[in-house]
Design a protein around this motif. Structure first.
Motif, PDB file in Angstrom:
ATOM      1  N   ALA A 151       0.829  -1.207   0.000  1.00  9.42           N
ATOM      2  CA  ALA A 151       0.000   0.000   0.000  1.00  9.42           C
ATOM      3  C   ALA A 151       0.865   1.258   0.000  1.00  9.42           C
ATOM      4  CB  ALA A 151      -0.928  -0.006   1.218  1.00  9.42           C
ATOM      5  N   LYS A 152       1.936   1.220   0.771  1.00  5.59           N
ATOM      6  CA  LYS A 152       2.832   2.372   0.843  1.00  5.59           C
ATOM      7  C   LYS A 152       3.508   2.603  -0.507  1.00  5.59           C
ATOM      8  CE  LYS A 152       6.513   4.245   3.721  1.00  5.59           C
ATOM      9  NZ  LYS A 152       7.721   3.835   4.463  1.00  5.59           N
ATOM     10  N   ALA A 153       4.000   1.529  -1.123  1.00  4.47           N
ATOM     11  CA  ALA A 153       4.654   1.663  -2.433  1.00  4.47           C
ATOM     12  C   ALA A 153       3.655   2.164  -3.473  1.00  4.47           C
ATOM     13  CB  ALA A 153       5.250   0.317  -2.864  1.00  4.47           C
ATOM     14  N   ALA A 154       2.422   1.701  -3.370  1.00  6.11           N
ATOM     15  CA  ALA A 154       1.396   2.137  -4.317  1.00  6.11           C
ATOM     16  C   ALA A 154       1.139   3.631  -4.168  1.00  6.11           C
ATOM     17  CB  ALA A 154       0.101   1.344  -4.097  1.00  6.11           C
ATOM     18  N   ARG A 155       0.914   4.062  -2.934  1.00  3.04           N
ATOM     19  CA  ARG A 155       0.625   5.489  -2.720  1.00  3.04           C
ATOM     20  C   ARG A 155       1.794   6.361  -3.154  1.00  3.04           C
ATOM     21  NH1 ARG A 155      -2.358   3.516   1.785  1.00  3.04           N
ATOM     22  NH2 ARG A 155      -0.443   3.577   3.017  1.00  3.04           N
ATOM     23  N   ALA A 156       3.030   5.894  -2.884  1.00  4.73           N
ATOM     24  CA  ALA A 156       4.212   6.670  -3.293  1.00  4.73           C
ATOM     25  C   ALA A 156       4.267   6.808  -4.814  1.00  4.73           C
ATOM     26  CB  ALA A 156       5.483   6.002  -2.769  1.00  4.73           C
ATOM     27  N   ALA A 157       3.700   5.835  -5.517  1.00  4.60           N
ATOM     28  CA  ALA A 157       3.713   5.880  -6.983  1.00  4.60           C
ATOM     29  C   ALA A 157       2.438   6.512  -7.529  1.00  4.60           C
ATOM     30  CB  ALA A 157       3.884   4.464  -7.541  1.00  4.60           C
ATOM     31  N   GLY A 158       1.599   7.061  -6.643  1.00  4.69           N
ATOM     32  CA  GLY A 158       0.355   7.675  -7.083  1.00  4.69           C
ATOM     33  C   GLY A 158      -0.674   6.664  -7.548  1.00  4.69           C
ATOM     34  N   ARG A 159      -0.565   5.453  -7.012  1.00  6.97           N
ATOM     35  CA  ARG A 159      -1.513   4.412  -7.412  1.00  6.97           C
ATOM     36  C   ARG A 159      -2.453   4.074  -6.266  1.00  6.97           C
ATOM     37  NH1 ARG A 159       1.201  -0.766  -9.420  1.00  6.97           N
ATOM     38  NH2 ARG A 159      -0.900  -1.045 -10.216  1.00  6.97           N
ATOM     39  N   ASP A 160      -3.587   3.490  -6.619  1.00  6.14           N
ATOM     40  CA  ASP A 160      -4.546   3.045  -5.624  1.00  6.14           C
ATOM     41  C   ASP A 160      -4.134   1.649  -5.141  1.00  6.14           C
ATOM     42  OD1 ASP A 160      -6.701   2.073  -4.205  1.00  6.14           O
ATOM     43  OD2 ASP A 160      -8.202   2.839  -5.621  1.00  6.14           O
ATOM     44  N   PRO A 161      -3.852   1.498  -3.840  1.00  7.79           N
ATOM     45  CA  PRO A 161      -3.416   0.190  -3.325  1.00  7.79           C
ATOM     46  C   PRO A 161      -4.374  -0.951  -3.677  1.00  7.79           C
ATOM     47  CG  PRO A 161      -3.149   1.871  -1.632  1.00  7.79           C
ATOM     48  CD  PRO A 161      -3.862   2.532  -2.783  1.00  7.79           C
ATOM     49  N   SER A 162      -5.648  -0.621  -3.832  1.00 11.75           N
ATOM     50  CA  SER A 162      -6.601  -1.699  -4.122  1.00 11.75           C
ATOM     51  C   SER A 162      -6.466  -2.207  -5.559  1.00 11.75           C
ATOM     52  CB  SER A 162      -8.030  -1.224  -3.853  1.00 11.75           C
ATOM     53  OG  SER A 162      -8.408  -0.278  -4.818  1.00 11.75           O
ATOM     54  N   ASP A 163      -5.639  -1.573  -6.371  1.00 13.78           N
ATOM     55  CA  ASP A 163      -5.402  -2.073  -7.727  1.00 13.78           C
ATOM     56  C   ASP A 163      -4.314  -3.149  -7.764  1.00 13.78           C
ATOM     57  OD1 ASP A 163      -7.312  -0.414  -8.725  1.00 13.78           O
ATOM     58  OD2 ASP A 163      -5.921   1.146  -9.388  1.00 13.78           O
ATOM     59  N   ILE A 164      -3.780  -3.478  -6.577  1.00 13.86           N
ATOM     60  CA  ILE A 164      -2.713  -4.476  -6.552  1.00 13.86           C
ATOM     61  C   ILE A 164      -3.166  -5.692  -5.754  1.00 13.86           C
ATOM     62  CG2 ILE A 164      -0.339  -4.947  -5.814  1.00 13.86           C
ATOM     63  CD1 ILE A 164      -0.514  -1.545  -6.102  1.00 13.86           C
TER      64      ILE A 164
END
Ligand code: PLP
Length: 224
Positions: A17-30
């Motif tokens: 989730a942290k890596a997703a947010r840092a990349a501007g992505r929604d964690p729920s997409d992973i």
């Protein structure tokens, strides 16, 4: 066991989730795929108890032993084949797995198409690319990827969802993830299965939609 595994699962989820947010992505997409190959029963049960429902296995026979009975009892279970598949096991693989991530040759595509027809299911697949062009590794080499993807689309009624890769052990994975993402994008494919225990955060940064994590969840495998 349960609390150890639950805390490992929680850590991996938080890091994704942290890596997703840092990349501007929604964690729920992973999607986190828990790789249960060669893991002891109590550890697998603990991960199930902690609520994990998506699992990856790399051998059909081993997976049958582990999941066939559980499947009936756990309606939300989702199984992904992440290891090489022999064409003569296409029927068994389709019967057990929701998604096959390792389509990499015409012979296997034909076998999956026939198995799908027999079973009345439309195979859901990812195409495995050998981004490092390693001779010992399965997967379509990058220069042949566009052609293979086009042929699979033209000749088979599959639900082709995306691409998968396993970068060479001794290389920086980022360039392989970037290459996989590029090939998927230019072919209009959404799913990107990339990243394992050592590099799943990097994979998320490069667009992974599915990370395959084994030892970081379960601990080191018992053998093989
Ligand atoms: C075993 C395996 C994994 C998990 O590896 P870890 O390093 O234990 O996370 C991921 N993907 C594939 C294809 C594997 O075979």
């Amino acid at each position: 066991m349960d609390s150890l595994v639950a805390s490992a699962l929680d850590t991996v989820r938080r890091r994704i989730a942290k890596a997703a947010r840092a990349a501007g992505r929604d964690p729920s997409d992973i999607t986190l795929t828990a790789v249960s190959k060669q893991q002891p029963e109590p550890a697998i049960q603990a991960v199930l108890n902690a609520g994990q429902r998506v699992f990856g296995e790399n051998r059909v026979q081993e997976a049958q032993g582990r999941w066939t009975e559980r499947r009936a009892a756990l309606p939300g279970l989702h199984l992904r084949l992440i290891g090489p598949l022999q064409s003569n096991k296409a029927d068994q693989a389709l019967a057990l797995f929701d998604v096959i991530e390792t389509l990499d040759r015409d012979k296997l595509a034909r076998a999956l198409a026939e198995a799908g027809m027999k079973a009345g299911v439309r195979p859901r697949v990812l195409i495995q690319l050998n981004t490092g062009e390693e001779p010992q590794k399965a997967g379509v080499i990058p220069t042949e990827a566009d052609t293979f993807i086009a042929r699979v689309r033209a000749e088979y009624d599959f639900d082709l969802q995306g691409l998968m890769c396993i970068p060479p052990l001794e290389e920086e994975p980022a360039m392989h993830f970037a290459l996989l993402a590029r090939i998927a994008a230019r072919n209009g494919l959404e799913a990107l299965s990339m990243g394992m225990s050592g590099d799943y955060e990097t994979a998320v940064r490069f667009g992974a939609t599915h990370v395959r994590v084994g030892s970081a969840l379960f601990g080191a495998r018992s053998g093989g």
